[in-house]
Write a protein that holds these residues in place. Structure first.
Motif, PDB file in Angstrom:
ATOM      1  N   TYR A   1       8.123  -7.021  -9.531  1.00  0.00           N
ATOM      2  CA  TYR A   1       7.798  -7.724  -8.273  1.00  0.00           C
ATOM      3  C   TYR A   1       6.382  -7.634  -8.216  1.00  0.00           C
ATOM      4  CZ  TYR A   1       7.464  -8.307  -3.258  1.00  0.00           C
ATOM      5  OH  TYR A   1       6.735  -8.914  -2.079  1.00  0.00           O
ATOM      6  N   LEU A   2       5.568  -6.813  -8.305  1.00  0.00           N
ATOM      7  CA  LEU A   2       4.121  -6.877  -7.713  1.00  0.00           C
ATOM      8  C   LEU A   2       3.432  -7.948  -8.666  1.00  0.00           C
ATOM      9  CD1 LEU A   2       3.396  -3.112  -6.900  1.00  0.00           C
ATOM     10  CD2 LEU A   2       3.139  -5.320  -5.420  1.00  0.00           C
ATOM     11  N   ASN A   3       3.680  -7.684 -10.195  1.00  0.00           N
ATOM     12  CA  ASN A   3       2.953  -8.567 -11.357  1.00  0.00           C
ATOM     13  C   ASN A   3       3.358  -9.897 -10.818  1.00  0.00           C
ATOM     14  OD1 ASN A   3       1.840  -6.198 -12.551  1.00  0.00           O
ATOM     15  ND2 ASN A   3       3.985  -6.184 -13.983  1.00  0.00           N
ATOM     16  N   ARG A   4       4.550 -10.322 -10.459  1.00  0.00           N
ATOM     17  CA  ARG A   4       4.742 -11.794 -10.178  1.00  0.00           C
ATOM     18  C   ARG A   4       4.188 -12.008  -8.866  1.00  0.00           C
ATOM     19  NH1 ARG A   4       4.212 -16.348 -10.574  1.00  0.00           N
ATOM     20  NH2 ARG A   4       5.750 -17.642 -10.203  1.00  0.00           N
ATOM     21  N   GLN A   5       4.189 -11.297  -7.784  1.00  0.00           N
ATOM     22  CA  GLN A   5       3.353 -11.667  -6.584  1.00  0.00           C
ATOM     23  C   GLN A   5       2.139 -11.723  -7.149  1.00  0.00           C
ATOM     24  OE1 GLN A   5       3.614  -8.479  -3.665  1.00  0.00           O
ATOM     25  NE2 GLN A   5       3.696 -10.036  -2.208  1.00  0.00           N
ATOM     26  N   TYR A   6       1.267 -10.956  -7.524  1.00  0.00           N
ATOM     27  CA  TYR A   6      -0.021 -11.160  -7.651  1.00  0.00           C
ATOM     28  C   TYR A   6      -0.614 -12.078  -8.558  1.00  0.00           C
ATOM     29  CZ  TYR A   6      -1.226  -6.364  -5.340  1.00  0.00           C
ATOM     30  OH  TYR A   6      -1.205  -5.529  -4.519  1.00  0.00           O
ATOM     31  N   LYS A   7       0.241 -12.502  -9.658  1.00  0.00           N
ATOM     32  CA  LYS A   7      -0.038 -13.836 -10.294  1.00  0.00           C
ATOM     33  C   LYS A   7      -0.146 -14.973  -9.323  1.00  0.00           C
ATOM     34  CE  LYS A   7       1.848 -12.442 -14.828  1.00  0.00           C
ATOM     35  NZ  LYS A   7       3.090 -12.693 -15.693  1.00  0.00           N
ATOM     36  N   THR A   8       0.903 -15.142  -8.384  1.00  0.00           N
ATOM     37  CA  THR A   8       0.855 -16.415  -7.525  1.00  0.00           C
ATOM     38  C   THR A   8      -0.313 -16.270  -6.640  1.00  0.00           C
ATOM     39  OG1 THR A   8       3.301 -16.303  -7.517  1.00  0.00           O
ATOM     40  CG2 THR A   8       2.185 -17.308  -5.774  1.00  0.00           C
ATOM     41  N   ILE A   9      -0.616 -14.916  -6.176  1.00  0.00           N
ATOM     42  CA  ILE A   9      -1.657 -14.740  -5.065  1.00  0.00           C
ATOM     43  C   ILE A   9      -3.000 -14.831  -5.621  1.00  0.00           C
ATOM     44  CG2 ILE A   9      -2.787 -12.802  -3.904  1.00  0.00           C
ATOM     45  CD1 ILE A   9      -0.206 -11.711  -3.146  1.00  0.00           C
ATOM     46  N   ALA A  10      -3.245 -14.681  -7.045  1.00  0.00           N
ATOM     47  CA  ALA A  10      -4.319 -14.775  -7.739  1.00  0.00           C
ATOM     48  C   ALA A  10      -4.600 -16.281  -7.742  1.00  0.00           C
ATOM     49  CB  ALA A  10      -4.243 -14.275  -9.350  1.00  0.00           C
ATOM     50  N   VAL A  11      -3.791 -17.205  -7.935  1.00  0.00           N
ATOM     51  CA  VAL A  11      -4.040 -18.619  -7.848  1.00  0.00           C
ATOM     52  C   VAL A  11      -4.749 -19.040  -6.716  1.00  0.00           C
ATOM     53  CG1 VAL A  11      -2.879 -20.864  -8.115  1.00  0.00           C
ATOM     54  CG2 VAL A  11      -2.112 -19.188  -9.921  1.00  0.00           C
ATOM     55  N   VAL A  12      -3.866 -18.665  -5.811  1.00  0.00           N
ATOM     56  CA  VAL A  12      -4.358 -19.048  -4.200  1.00  0.00           C
ATOM     57  C   VAL A  12      -5.919 -18.157  -4.207  1.00  0.00           C
ATOM     58  CG1 VAL A  12      -4.063 -18.606  -1.865  1.00  0.00           C
ATOM     59  CG2 VAL A  12      -2.131 -19.301  -3.422  1.00  0.00           C
ATOM     60  N   GLY A  13      -6.033 -17.137  -4.356  1.00  0.00           N
ATOM     61  CA  GLY A  13      -7.201 -16.384  -4.388  1.00  0.00           C
ATOM     62  C   GLY A  13      -8.446 -17.160  -5.196  1.00  0.00           C
ATOM     63  N   ILE A  14      -8.264 -17.704  -6.261  1.00  0.00           N
ATOM     64  CA  ILE A  14      -9.245 -18.359  -6.778  1.00  0.00           C
ATOM     65  C   ILE A  14      -9.676 -19.540  -6.258  1.00  0.00           C
ATOM     66  CG2 ILE A  14      -9.485 -19.660  -9.316  1.00  0.00           C
ATOM     67  CD1 ILE A  14      -8.092 -17.428 -10.537  1.00  0.00           C
TER      68      ILE A  14
ATOM     69  N   ALA B   1      -5.440  -1.387  -3.852  1.00  0.00           N
ATOM     70  CA  ALA B   1      -4.700  -0.744  -2.860  1.00  0.00           C
ATOM     71  C   ALA B   1      -3.112  -1.012  -2.594  1.00  0.00           C
ATOM     72  CB  ALA B   1      -5.670  -0.868  -1.465  1.00  0.00           C
ATOM     73  N   GLY B   2      -2.917  -2.416  -2.637  1.00  0.00           N
ATOM     74  CA  GLY B   2      -1.528  -2.551  -2.479  1.00  0.00           C
ATOM     75  C   GLY B   2      -0.597  -2.209  -3.755  1.00  0.00           C
ATOM     76  N   TYR B   3      -1.307  -2.565  -4.901  1.00  0.00           N
ATOM     77  CA  TYR B   3      -0.750  -1.774  -6.152  1.00  0.00           C
ATOM     78  C   TYR B   3      -0.272  -0.315  -6.205  1.00  0.00           C
ATOM     79  CZ  TYR B   3       1.128  -2.960 -10.791  1.00  0.00           C
ATOM     80  OH  TYR B   3       1.849  -2.983 -12.155  1.00  0.00           O
ATOM     81  N   VAL B   4      -1.449   0.411  -5.847  1.00  0.00           N
ATOM     82  CA  VAL B   4      -1.463   1.739  -5.952  1.00  0.00           C
ATOM     83  C   VAL B   4      -0.366   2.138  -4.851  1.00  0.00           C
ATOM     84  CG1 VAL B   4      -2.804   3.825  -5.464  1.00  0.00           C
ATOM     85  CG2 VAL B   4      -3.721   2.066  -6.886  1.00  0.00           C
ATOM     86  N   GLY B   5      -0.641   1.641  -3.647  1.00  0.00           N
ATOM     87  CA  GLY B   5       0.254   2.162  -2.499  1.00  0.00           C
ATOM     88  C   GLY B   5       1.650   2.058  -3.009  1.00  0.00           C
ATOM     89  N   MET B   6       2.014   0.730  -3.404  1.00  0.00           N
ATOM     90  CA  MET B   6       3.580   0.453  -3.713  1.00  0.00           C
ATOM     91  C   MET B   6       3.995   1.306  -4.667  1.00  0.00           C
ATOM     92  SD  MET B   6       6.239  -1.448  -3.425  1.00  0.00           S
ATOM     93  CE  MET B   6       6.263  -2.962  -3.258  1.00  0.00           C
ATOM     94  N   LEU B   7       3.175   1.735  -5.957  1.00  0.00           N
ATOM     95  CA  LEU B   7       3.767   2.527  -6.863  1.00  0.00           C
ATOM     96  C   LEU B   7       3.834   3.999  -6.485  1.00  0.00           C
ATOM     97  CD1 LEU B   7       1.733   1.315  -9.945  1.00  0.00           C
ATOM     98  CD2 LEU B   7       4.149   0.914  -9.145  1.00  0.00           C
TER      99      LEU B   7
END
Length: 186
Positions: A102-115, A143-149
């Motif tokens: 879930y996090l990997n997929r979410q972060y891929k999407t966020i990375a596009v918007v972030g760039i 922080a989000g990734y570490v917090g979720m894990l």
């Protein structure tokens, strides 16, 4: 006999969400009515004391380092606690795999918007502002990734500890929530 206690279940109820919304609204109104002048005068006082931006920057960095170190200490305490029996560990591993996916997929999407936002911020402001944005976005993601894990790993340990006593379960649950809160508040 089976107890499932996680740090996030209580906030899922409609009653809890309505109560939190009402209390937050009341606190905001109270603050705006009574505390804003006190806040402004206190802020002016603080700014006089911290007249140098470098002093303030050092204080912020020092506080952030303390929060990271304390989060690390709490993480070690959680990870040292018992993860339960084999069945509990199997379920926890499946949840861990799902959370990572879930996090990997979410972060891929966020990375596009972030760039895209990074390019806009850098273009309209400066490369230094862009670097600051990138560092903030990257560390927020970490922080989000570490917090979720840690939260996912803490869930099974919370359940196992709750089998011994409610106090043990709540202690692990609160430590887990504190880690996420501390890291995301940076």
């Amino acid at each position: 006999d089976n107890i499932l206690l996680t740090p996030h279940n209580a906030a899922l109820t409609l009653e809890c969400r309505e109560r939190m919304s009402l209390e937050a609204s009341q606190n905001i109104v109270f603050f705006l009515k009574t505390k804003i002048s006190t806040f402004v005068s206190n802020l002016a006082f603080i700014m006089k004391i911290m007249s140098s931006i470098n002093e303030l920057l050092y204080l912020i960095i020092f506080t952030a380092l303390i929060a990271v170190l304390y989060s690390y200490k709490l993480s070690l305490e959680i990870l040292r606690s018992s993860p339960g029996n084999n069945k509990m560990q199997e379920i926890a591993e499946a949840i861990q795999i799902g959370a990572k996916a879930y996090l990997n997929r979410q972060y891929k999407t966020i990375a596009v918007v972030g760039i895209i936002v990074l390019a806009i911020v850098t273009y309209f402001f400066s490369y230094l502002v862009g670097i600051g944005y990138f560092i903030g976005a990257f560390l927020s993601g970490v922080a989000g990734y570490v917090g979720m894990l840690i939260s996912v790993k803490a869930n099974v340990r919370t359940a196992e500890a709750a089998r011994k006593s409610l106090q043990s379960g709540l202690t692990i649950a609160f430590k887990s929530g504190a880690i996420t809160g501390l890291l995301l508040s940076l």
